[in-house]
Design a protein around this motif. Structure first.
Motif, PDB file in Angstrom:
ATOM      1  N   GLU B   9       0.837  -1.195   0.000  1.00 37.48           N
ATOM      2  CA  GLU B   9       0.000   0.000   0.000  1.00 37.48           C
ATOM      3  C   GLU B   9       0.877   1.254   0.000  1.00 37.48           C
ATOM      4  OE1 GLU B   9      -3.445   1.669   2.719  1.00 37.48           O
ATOM      5  OE2 GLU B   9      -2.904  -0.419   3.224  1.00 37.48           O
ATOM      6  N   VAL B  10       0.380   2.299  -0.594  1.00 36.90           N
ATOM      7  CA  VAL B  10       1.115   3.565  -0.583  1.00 36.90           C
ATOM      8  C   VAL B  10       0.240   4.618   0.081  1.00 36.90           C
ATOM      9  CG1 VAL B  10       2.128   5.397  -1.986  1.00 36.90           C
ATOM     10  CG2 VAL B  10       2.408   3.009  -2.687  1.00 36.90           C
ATOM     11  N   LEU B  11       0.776   5.269   1.099  1.00 40.36           N
ATOM     12  CA  LEU B  11       0.052   6.369   1.739  1.00 40.36           C
ATOM     13  C   LEU B  11       0.603   7.679   1.221  1.00 40.36           C
ATOM     14  CD1 LEU B  11      -0.143   5.304   5.496  1.00 40.36           C
ATOM     15  CD2 LEU B  11      -1.752   4.875   3.615  1.00 40.36           C
ATOM     16  N   ALA B  12      -0.264   8.638   1.023  1.00 44.50           N
ATOM     17  CA  ALA B  12       0.191   9.899   0.463  1.00 44.50           C
ATOM     18  C   ALA B  12      -0.278  11.064   1.324  1.00 44.50           C
ATOM     19  CB  ALA B  12      -0.328  10.042  -0.969  1.00 44.50           C
ATOM     20  N   PRO B  13       0.452  11.349   2.391  1.00 46.66           N
ATOM     21  CA  PRO B  13       0.060  12.476   3.237  1.00 46.66           C
ATOM     22  C   PRO B  13       0.169  13.786   2.458  1.00 46.66           C
ATOM     23  CG  PRO B  13       2.258  11.712   3.815  1.00 46.66           C
ATOM     24  CD  PRO B  13       1.704  10.733   2.826  1.00 46.66           C
ATOM     25  N   SER B  14      -0.654  14.752   2.823  1.00 45.32           N
ATOM     26  CA  SER B  14      -0.603  16.001   2.078  1.00 45.32           C
ATOM     27  C   SER B  14       0.042  17.108   2.888  1.00 45.32           C
ATOM     28  CB  SER B  14      -2.010  16.400   1.625  1.00 45.32           C
ATOM     29  OG  SER B  14      -2.851  16.412   2.747  1.00 45.32           O
ATOM     30  N   SER B  15       0.440  16.796   4.117  1.00 45.81           N
ATOM     31  CA  SER B  15       1.201  17.802   4.865  1.00 45.81           C
ATOM     32  C   SER B  15       2.288  17.113   5.669  1.00 45.81           C
ATOM     33  CB  SER B  15       0.277  18.584   5.797  1.00 45.81           C
ATOM     34  OG  SER B  15      -0.049  17.766   6.900  1.00 45.81           O
ATOM     35  N   LEU B  16       3.272  17.895   6.005  1.00 43.00           N
ATOM     36  CA  LEU B  16       4.389  17.381   6.773  1.00 43.00           C
ATOM     37  C   LEU B  16       3.913  16.859   8.131  1.00 43.00           C
ATOM     38  CD1 LEU B  16       7.411  17.069   6.653  1.00 43.00           C
ATOM     39  CD2 LEU B  16       7.660  19.462   7.343  1.00 43.00           C
ATOM     40  N   ARG B  17       2.973  17.602   8.712  1.00 44.88           N
ATOM     41  CA  ARG B  17       2.466  17.194  10.026  1.00 44.88           C
ATOM     42  C   ARG B  17       1.838  15.823   9.954  1.00 44.88           C
ATOM     43  NH1 ARG B  17      -1.575  20.804  13.168  1.00 44.88           N
ATOM     44  NH2 ARG B  17      -2.546  18.759  12.949  1.00 44.88           N
ATOM     45  N   GLU B  18       1.020  15.662   8.936  1.00 48.23           N
ATOM     46  CA  GLU B  18       0.356  14.382   8.752  1.00 48.23           C
ATOM     47  C   GLU B  18       1.408  13.279   8.547  1.00 48.23           C
ATOM     48  OE1 GLU B  18      -2.372  14.587   5.466  1.00 48.23           O
ATOM     49  OE2 GLU B  18      -2.684  12.406   5.486  1.00 48.23           O
ATOM     50  N   ALA B  19       2.417  13.602   7.770  1.00 48.71           N
ATOM     51  CA  ALA B  19       3.434  12.598   7.459  1.00 48.71           C
ATOM     52  C   ALA B  19       4.159  12.136   8.721  1.00 48.71           C
ATOM     53  CB  ALA B  19       4.421  13.168   6.442  1.00 48.71           C
ATOM     54  N   VAL B  20       4.582  13.080   9.556  1.00 49.45           N
ATOM     55  CA  VAL B  20       5.322  12.652  10.751  1.00 49.45           C
ATOM     56  C   VAL B  20       4.399  11.952  11.738  1.00 49.45           C
ATOM     57  CG1 VAL B  20       7.238  14.267  10.569  1.00 49.45           C
ATOM     58  CG2 VAL B  20       5.182  14.948  11.803  1.00 49.45           C
ATOM     59  N   GLN B  21       3.139  12.319  11.699  1.00 49.79           N
ATOM     60  CA  GLN B  21       2.161  11.638  12.534  1.00 49.79           C
ATOM     61  C   GLN B  21       2.076  10.157  12.158  1.00 49.79           C
ATOM     62  OE1 GLN B  21       1.120  13.806  14.850  1.00 49.79           O
ATOM     63  NE2 GLN B  21       0.695  11.811  15.817  1.00 49.79           N
ATOM     64  N   VAL B  22       1.975   9.935  10.860  1.00 54.59           N
ATOM     65  CA  VAL B  22       1.910   8.548  10.380  1.00 54.59           C
ATOM     66  C   VAL B  22       3.170   7.801  10.813  1.00 54.59           C
ATOM     67  CG1 VAL B  22       1.860   7.078   8.344  1.00 54.59           C
ATOM     68  CG2 VAL B  22       0.475   9.163   8.407  1.00 54.59           C
ATOM     69  N   LEU B  23       4.308   8.448  10.633  1.00 54.97           N
ATOM     70  CA  LEU B  23       5.566   7.775  10.977  1.00 54.97           C
ATOM     71  C   LEU B  23       5.654   7.496  12.469  1.00 54.97           C
ATOM     72  CD1 LEU B  23       8.332   9.344   8.742  1.00 54.97           C
ATOM     73  CD2 LEU B  23       7.262   7.106   8.566  1.00 54.97           C
ATOM     74  N   ALA B  24       5.101   8.396  13.263  1.00 54.19           N
ATOM     75  CA  ALA B  24       5.131   8.183  14.710  1.00 54.19           C
ATOM     76  C   ALA B  24       4.411   6.889  15.046  1.00 54.19           C
ATOM     77  CB  ALA B  24       4.466   9.365  15.419  1.00 54.19           C
ATOM     78  N   GLU B  25       3.357   6.618  14.301  1.00 49.30           N
ATOM     79  CA  GLU B  25       2.586   5.415  14.585  1.00 49.30           C
ATOM     80  C   GLU B  25       3.253   4.144  14.069  1.00 49.30           C
ATOM     81  OE1 GLU B  25      -1.284   6.458  13.055  1.00 49.30           O
ATOM     82  OE2 GLU B  25      -1.249   8.235  14.354  1.00 49.30           O
ATOM     83  N   VAL B  26       3.742   4.228  12.863  1.00 46.22           N
ATOM     84  CA  VAL B  26       4.191   2.980  12.232  1.00 46.22           C
ATOM     85  C   VAL B  26       5.548   3.097  11.556  1.00 46.22           C
ATOM     86  CG1 VAL B  26       1.894   2.060  11.793  1.00 46.22           C
ATOM     87  CG2 VAL B  26       2.916   3.655  10.160  1.00 46.22           C
ATOM     88  N   GLY B  27       6.391   3.998  12.055  1.00 49.22           N
ATOM     89  CA  GLY B  27       7.665   4.276  11.388  1.00 49.22           C
ATOM     90  C   GLY B  27       8.419   3.060  10.887  1.00 49.22           C
ATOM     91  N   ALA B  28       8.597   2.085  11.742  1.00 52.93           N
ATOM     92  CA  ALA B  28       9.445   0.951  11.378  1.00 52.93           C
ATOM     93  C   ALA B  28       8.852   0.124  10.243  1.00 52.93           C
ATOM     94  CB  ALA B  28       9.673   0.072  12.604  1.00 52.93           C
ATOM     95  N   GLU B  29       7.574   0.289  10.014  1.00 53.61           N
ATOM     96  CA  GLU B  29       6.903  -0.513   8.993  1.00 53.61           C
ATOM     97  C   GLU B  29       6.868   0.197   7.650  1.00 53.61           C
ATOM     98  OE1 GLU B  29       4.041  -3.287  10.468  1.00 53.61           O
ATOM     99  OE2 GLU B  29       6.187  -3.516  10.851  1.00 53.61           O
ATOM    100  N   ALA B  30       7.310   1.458   7.610  1.00 48.41           N
ATOM    101  CA  ALA B  30       7.090   2.256   6.411  1.00 48.41           C
ATOM    102  C   ALA B  30       8.405   2.642   5.753  1.00 48.41           C
ATOM    103  CB  ALA B  30       6.315   3.521   6.766  1.00 48.41           C
ATOM    104  N   ILE B  31       8.345   2.844   4.465  1.00 48.96           N
ATOM    105  CA  ILE B  31       9.502   3.373   3.743  1.00 48.96           C
ATOM    106  C   ILE B  31       9.071   4.660   3.039  1.00 48.96           C
ATOM    107  CG2 ILE B  31      11.122   3.010   1.843  1.00 48.96           C
ATOM    108  CD1 ILE B  31      11.217   0.131   2.421  1.00 48.96           C
ATOM    109  N   PRO B  32       9.717   5.772   3.371  1.00 46.93           N
ATOM    110  CA  PRO B  32       9.393   7.009   2.659  1.00 46.93           C
ATOM    111  C   PRO B  32       9.876   6.942   1.208  1.00 46.93           C
ATOM    112  CG  PRO B  32      10.625   7.460   4.690  1.00 46.93           C
ATOM    113  CD  PRO B  32      10.711   5.999   4.427  1.00 46.93           C
TER     114      PRO B  32
END
Ligand SMILES: Cc1cc2nc3c(=O)[nH]c(=O)nc-3n(C[C@H](O)[C@H](O)[C@H](O)COP(=O)(O)OP(=O)(O)OC[C@H]3O[C@@H](n4cnc5c(N)ncnc54)[C@H](O)[C@@H]3O)c2cc1C
Ligand code: FES
Ligand code: FES
Lengths: 159, 296, 741
Positions: B9-32
């Motif tokens: 799956e690909v997530l596409a945050p539209s703001s930096l805040r949203e992006a770091v929020q997502v990473l805070a939750e699942v950072g280790a599982e995601a690749i930017p």
């Protein structure tokens, strides 16, 4: 996932996986086979297309990044029956296309350079012209005639 | 077992805040994902796909793409492309080595997509921008939901392609020092061909406050960095120190070359040999020092 | 022949399919949309030599979704027929080279096929390997027979020892060349479909009838049961001469078992790892010259690495030994050539076909001899160049030899003398310059009696039954970018007096066209084009017309019968060449080429830069000068790649740099414009005096480049490619014994 984007001026909406490569979607799903796969790694330029007007290797573009954007392929350069783009015509006249496998990508790179030149974004000289197509490998021609075609196309386009 | 590419799956945050929020939750599982010029090649091997998802950063372009003066530094947004750098008049005035790095980087197609943030985070010892950035005293700014932190680039890589950033952090910008008065600068990339090639050796340098004295040339400040000569891009601190220690003449130059050759740790690989890299890195330094002598 | 002014020969009309190529409409094999198509992939051996113990399918995978093929699925013998019948279609028990095909997998989509492949665990026992020529010659590991020699060829002329006795200078040197990858831009690809009991194969291939023969043998089919269609071809350079036969058989096996069409398109890494390369070589030359610098004796011992199976290696070897003496007269010659077996993927056809290896050695030797004699490279060649009436190493007396002509013309255009002298003066500074030259000759067409065995055919069909006169050339020759279709149209239209668009070249489909012989060996224009001309003249004769008759006259003459079909067969007498003793006419024509290259070396980094290339090539007659120049420029680019960039790195017999960023070919920034002078002697064996020029341009580029580099750096290089690492090495450690340098 549903991806909507503009393709050669028309809005298209297709079903694709987000990491599908734009190249595959063009060739396999949309039947646009001008862009070729020579390496699949961004090294040969055969798959070049414009994404929002910017030259890219479609083998490195995931569909997730095509959503809402516009894609232009070689097919859009000449409508059937219409005259060729000057660079296409000159590539024929100079015999700069041999096997032709690199030609679609090479033309896109040449056209990109000409467009940037027209927009005043590049300082034109011999080296800049070579650099503009250095991401497009041709194994047949040794480039001499391709560069001649580009030189003549730029000359024809005038200042 | 690895998954197929079409299952990711690909997530596409539209703001930096949203992006770091997502990473805070699942950072280790995601690749930017930025321009994809490293990742899309890597993803050809399904074992390189993320366990979680891909975080597409391109929606953050309004926030993270651009080059501007901030206080007394030049700030380059992480999503700035190599082509942006090549055509930036600000960088042409303030950071010539970086512009030179951009010029010999990949091809048109790659420069159009490759981002500076991707080059830094990918962290290849052969990355073109990194020796230039090191020579320009770059610092990188990382952001997580806990806030920003800034790390000097010279301490950013723990090991081969291992930046010290945490999975929950995004790289947001790179700051470099503005050009001092009368800098003498150089960026040399040696590769198997003149375009579309990965470096065998890179040497970047900036010196300023360089004055001719009777007995030789005094180097006030100097930064040197090299690529493809060790597991990470390298700031050449030892070599710099020697060069600041005395007046520059043939003897010091020879000494500096010797120090450089012992400071770097090149290896034999598919692109070149350790011997060639060591030899050429030294000769590139000689060349740079020669231009210092001429221009001082 | 009539001295009519030519209307079309010598012009540069737009090439057939050029429009389709530049608009992207041209259909390469992977562009074809075929409903119900499955995708095939190959499980390959990870080791160079060993025994297959077992192939375990992962029990957690759903195997019902895919089709698997192994050697047991072959209907008959497990052999891909070629010269020796030693290569299996799929390895059964023994593995003889890395990436040897072991099993085939087909699935509805490629990702699934690849996934299935990952779920197959190939267990094996590795055995000791021989991967270098020296390993093969030692023959401790036996890859082929008792001595690992696939084939040996000897040429002897004159009295060698007397020749050396007459020499005032004698040198003996070794030379090496590495493998080279064809790197056609379009990877190998094939689609197989069984339609009733007919097998239809569409692919990227140079030789439809080779593919047909292989498929017939493997499946036990009649000729009309195997239809082979050559798609638009994205480059071949020899790499799609013999290899597509194997791929076709693989795809056909999968299609048969899957009961639906199957496509196999290699990805780039697989293409580079598994398919053929130019043969690596090792050559020792001992040569003597007299006080005037003329060759008195030449002894060449050349060894090619054939890889694990014989494929076309004996033919490659044959061309290598026949080119070993380059374009020089020498009364006393002994050449021994061997091609040996190693545990590497089979090497095969690549433009030049053995000649570039031999010519690199001999041309570099000529420079060394010149230096020893105190002559410049140009003068050395002047004194030795073959002239009309001279004899080659096989005793072929040359009726025509343009060696001296191309030499002088190229030297003048490049201002060789002055530049050579300039760069001979002491050089300082960070850039060193050099200019070098090579003079070579290349045999056009099949070697020796090859053409007599092939009996290439071609049909010309004139049909006046409809409203318009239809003239069609039917040939099994293919167009891989070398412009066959355009040139053949020019020939037929010229002779018949038609416009170009009044002649058509039929699709390269075995159901439509006869076997014209393979599209290889620079024979297509000269031999098959010759058949076009003969057929056209034959048509005119049988209609009672003059050359250049024109459409109206042809229609009138055809009015009675409506249609005329002429078939021509090329059957030269087999007696011109004695294959047992390597005596006689090795080739119907020889082409001559002088290539001059100028380089600069950055002494900080040892990076070379090619700054100028000038070449003069005797092409006999340029039917389409644009095509000919393009062939020459492209061939030279490949030759320069061979010399300066392209290094196949091998580990335990396997290519380890199999992608575009590790195997380096030149980009537009790495080559200067390549300046071409066409020498039209009009004396080739082909139509209008044309010679074959497909391969010749590759031959001379590497030695010219190396010669320039040697001058710039005041040393010599005897191994290809010359990388910057090798240059740095030579600078740091000049070779002992300056006689060499
Ligand atoms: C054909 C080709 C030629 C190339 N030539 C060169 C060359 O000459 N010189 C050179 O240096 N490189 C070259 N590269 C490598 C590549 O283009 C660069 O490393 C590029 O800068 C990567 O940027 P990107 O935006 O494409 O990164 P991506 O591929 O999107 O990402 C690269 C890595 O960085 C991470 N990442 C990206 N952005 C962020 C962020 N903001 N925060 C946290 N993590 C992030 C990703 O997760 C990934 O691990 C080449 C690549 C190709 C395919
Ligand atoms: S296929 Fe995309 S660059 Fe080669
Ligand atoms: S024309 Fe064949 S690769 Fe360029």
């Amino acid at each position: 996932m549903k991806v909507s984007f503009r393709l050669n001026g028309e809005t298209r909406s297709i079903e694709s996986a987000p990491l599908d490569r734009l190249l595959d979607v063009l060739r396999r799903d949309l039947g646009l086979t001008a862009a070729k796969e020579g390496c699949g790694e961004g090294e040969c330029g055969a798959c070049s297309v414009f994404l929002d007007g910017v030259l890219v290797c479609s083998c490195l573009v995931p569909m997730a990044q095509v959503r809402g954007r516009s894609v232009e392929t070689l097919e859009a350069l000449t409508r059937p029956g219409a005259p060729l783009h000057p660079l296409q015509r000159l590539l024929i006249e100079t015999d700069g296309s041999q096997c032709g496998f690199c030609s679609p990508g090479m033309i896109m790179a040449g056209v990109d350079y000409m467009r940037r030149l027209a927009r005043g974004e590049v300082e034109d000289d011999h080296e800049a012209r070579l650099r503009a197509i250095a991401g497009n490998i041709c194994r047949c021609t040794g480039y001499t005639k391709i560069v001649e075609a580009i030189d003549r196309a730029i000359e024809e386009a005038g200042p | 077992m690895s998954r197929g590419r079409d299952e990711v799956e690909v997530l596409a945050p539209s703001s930096l805040r949203e992006a770091v929020q997502v990473l805070a939750e699942v950072g280790a599982e995601a690749i930017p994902l930025a321009g994809g010029s490293d990742l899309m090649v890597a993803f050809r091997d399904v074992s390189k796909l993320p366990r979680g998802f891909v975080l597409d950063l391109l929606g953050l372009e309004p926030e993270l793409r651009g080059i501007e003066l901030v206080e007394d530094e030049v700030q380059i947004g992480a999503l700035t492309t190599v082509d942006d750098i090549l055509h930036s008049s600000l960088l042409a005035a303030e950071a010539r080595p970086l512009v030179e790095a951009a010029r010999c980087f990949g091809s048109t197609q790659i420069r159009n997509r490759a981002t500076i943030g991707g080059n830094v985070m990918n962290g290849s010892p052969a990355a073109d921008s990194l020796p230039a950035l090191l020579a320009l005293d770059a610092r990188v700014t990382l952001l997580s939901s806990e806030g920003p932190r800034t790390v000097p680039l010279y301490s950013f890589y723990a090991d081969y392609r291992r930046p010290v950033a945490k999975p929950s952090e995004l790289l947001v910008s790179i700051r470099i020092a503005r050009a001092p008065a009368n800098p003498i600068e150089s960026f040399r990339k040696v590769a198997a061909r003149r375009a579309q090639a990965i470096a065998k050796v890179i040497l970047a340098g900036r010196a300023w406050d360089v004055r001719a004295e009777e007995e030789g040339v005094r180097i006030g400040e100097i930064r040197l960095a090299a690529g493809s000569v060790g597991p990470t891009p390298m700031r050449l601190f030892e070599t710099e120190r020697i060069l600041r220690s005395e007046l520059l003449g043939p003897r010091l130059a020879a000494e500096a070359v010797a120090v450089l050759r012992s400071e770097i740790t090149p290896i034999d690989d598919l692109r070149s040999t350790a011997a060639y890299r060591r030899l050429v890195a030294g000769r590139l330094l000689e060349d740079f020092l020669g231009s210092l002598l001429l221009q001082a | 022949m009539t001295e009519r002014a030519m209307r079309l020969v010598g012009n540069r009309p737009p090439q057939v399919q050029a429009r389709e190529r530049v608009t992207g409409e041209a259909q390469y094999v992977d562009d074809l949309a075929i409903p119900g198509l499955w995708h095939g992939v190959t499980l390959r051996s990870p080791i160079a030599r060993g025994r297959i113990v077992e192939i375990e399918p992962d029990p957690d995978f759903d195997w019902s979704r895919v089709v698997l093929v192994d050697a047991r699925d072959l209907p008959g013998r497990n052999v891909l027929p070629l010269i020796l019948d030693d290569q299996p279609v799929l390895a059964e028990r023994e593995i003889r080279h890395p990436f040897e095909p072991v099993m085939l997998i087909a699935a509805p989509d490629r990702a699934l096929a690849l996934e299935a492949r990952n779920r197959l665990n190939l267990r094996y026992e590795a055995k000791p390997i021989a991967v270098e020529i020296s390993d093969a010659l030692e023959a401790r590991v036996k890859v082929f027979g008792e001595d690992n020699v696939f084939k040996q060829i000897d040429i002897a002329k004159g009295d060698l020892e007397a020749g050396f006795a007459a020499a005032t200078i004698e040198l003996e040197r070794d030379f090496w060349t590495g493998p080279q990858e064809q790197l056609y831009m379009e990877p190998q690809g094939m689609i197989a479909a069984w339609e009733g009991d007919q097998l239809v194969l569409r692919g990227s291939l140079q030789c439809p009838y080779y593919v047909q023969a292989a498929a017939r043998a493997v499946f036990g089919l009649e000729p009309e049961q195997v239809r082979v269609i050559a798609c638009e071809l994205g480059g071949g350079f020899g790499g799609k001469e013999e290899y597509p036969s194997l791929l076709a058989v693989h795809a056909a096996l999968l299609a048969r078992k899957a009961g639906r069409p199957v496509k196999m398109v290699y990805d780039r890494a697989e293409d580079m790892q598994a398919t053929t390369k130019r043969h690596p070589s090792q050559t020792r030359i001992r040569a003597g010259i007299d006080a005037e610098g003329r060759l008195t004796a030449l002894a060449v011992d050349l060894v090619l690495d054939g890889g694990a199976y014989c494929t076309l290696s004996p033919v490659v070897l044959s061309r290598a030994v026949l080119h070993a003496g380059s374009a020089y007269a020498c009364p006393n010659v002994a050449v021994r050539g061997r091609v040996v077996a190693t545990n590497t993927p089979p090497n095969g056809a690549f433009r030049g076909f053995g000649a570039p290896q031999a010519l690199f050695a001999m041309e570099t030797m000529m420079d060394l001899l010149a230096r020893a004699a105190g002559l410049d490279p140009l003068e050395m060649r002047r004194r030795n160049a073959l002239r009309a009436g001279d004899e080659t190493s096989t005793g072929q007396v040359l009726e025509q030899a343009a060696a001296a002509d191309v030499l002088e013309r190229a030297a003048e255009a490049a201002d060789f003398r002055a530049r050579r002298e300039l760069y001979d003066r002491p050089q300082t500074g960070s850039i060193r310059r050099g200019i070098g030259l090579s003079l070579i000759m290349h045999g056009c067409g099949f070697t020796g009696a090859g053409e007599s065995r092939l009996k290439g055919r071609l049909t010309l069909d004139l049909d006046a039954r409809g409203e318009q006169l239809l003239v069609q050339v039917r040939t099994g020759s293919t167009d891989m970018g070398q412009g066959m279709r355009t040139t053949f149209k020019q020939l037929a239209a010229e002779i018949l007096g038609l416009e170009l668009d009044e002649v058509e070249v039929a699709a390269q489909d075995t159901a439509l066209v006869p076997d014209s012989g393979p599209t290889v060996a620079s024979r297509t224009l000269m031999i098959v084009g010759g058949l076009v001309a003969r057929a056209a003249r034959q048509a005119l004769t049988s209609l009672g017309l003059e050359e250049g008759a024109g459409a109206e006259a042809l229609r009138l003459a055809l009015a009675g019968r409506g249609r005329l079909e002429i078939e021509e067969v090329h059957e030269p007498p087999a007696t011109l060449f004695d294959e047992d003793h390597y005596r006689g006419q090795a080739y119907p024509s020889w082409g001559y080429a002088c290539t001059i290259c100028e380089v600069e070396v950055d002494m900080t980094t040892f990076e070379p830069r090619i700054v100028d290339v000038v070449t003069c090539q005797d092409v006999g007659r340029a039917i389409h000068p644009g095509i000919v120049e393009g062939q020459i420029q492209g061939g030279i680019a490949q030759g320069l790649g061979y010399a300066a960039f392209e290094e196949v790195q091998m580990h335990d017999g396997a290519m380890v740099n199999a992608n575009f960023n590790r195997y380096i070919v030149p980009t537009a920034m790495d080559l200067p414009p390549i300046r071409v002078l066409l020498h039209e002697s009009g004396q080739g064996a082909g139509p209008f005096g044309a010679k074959g020029i497909g391969e010749m341009p590759v031959d001379g580029a590497a030695p010219a480049y190396v010669s320039a580099l040697a001058q710039a750096l005041r040393t010599s290089f005897r191994e290809l490619p010359v990388t910057p690492e090798a240059i740095a090495e030579s600078f740091l450690r000049p070779r002992p014994g300056k006689a060499d340098a």
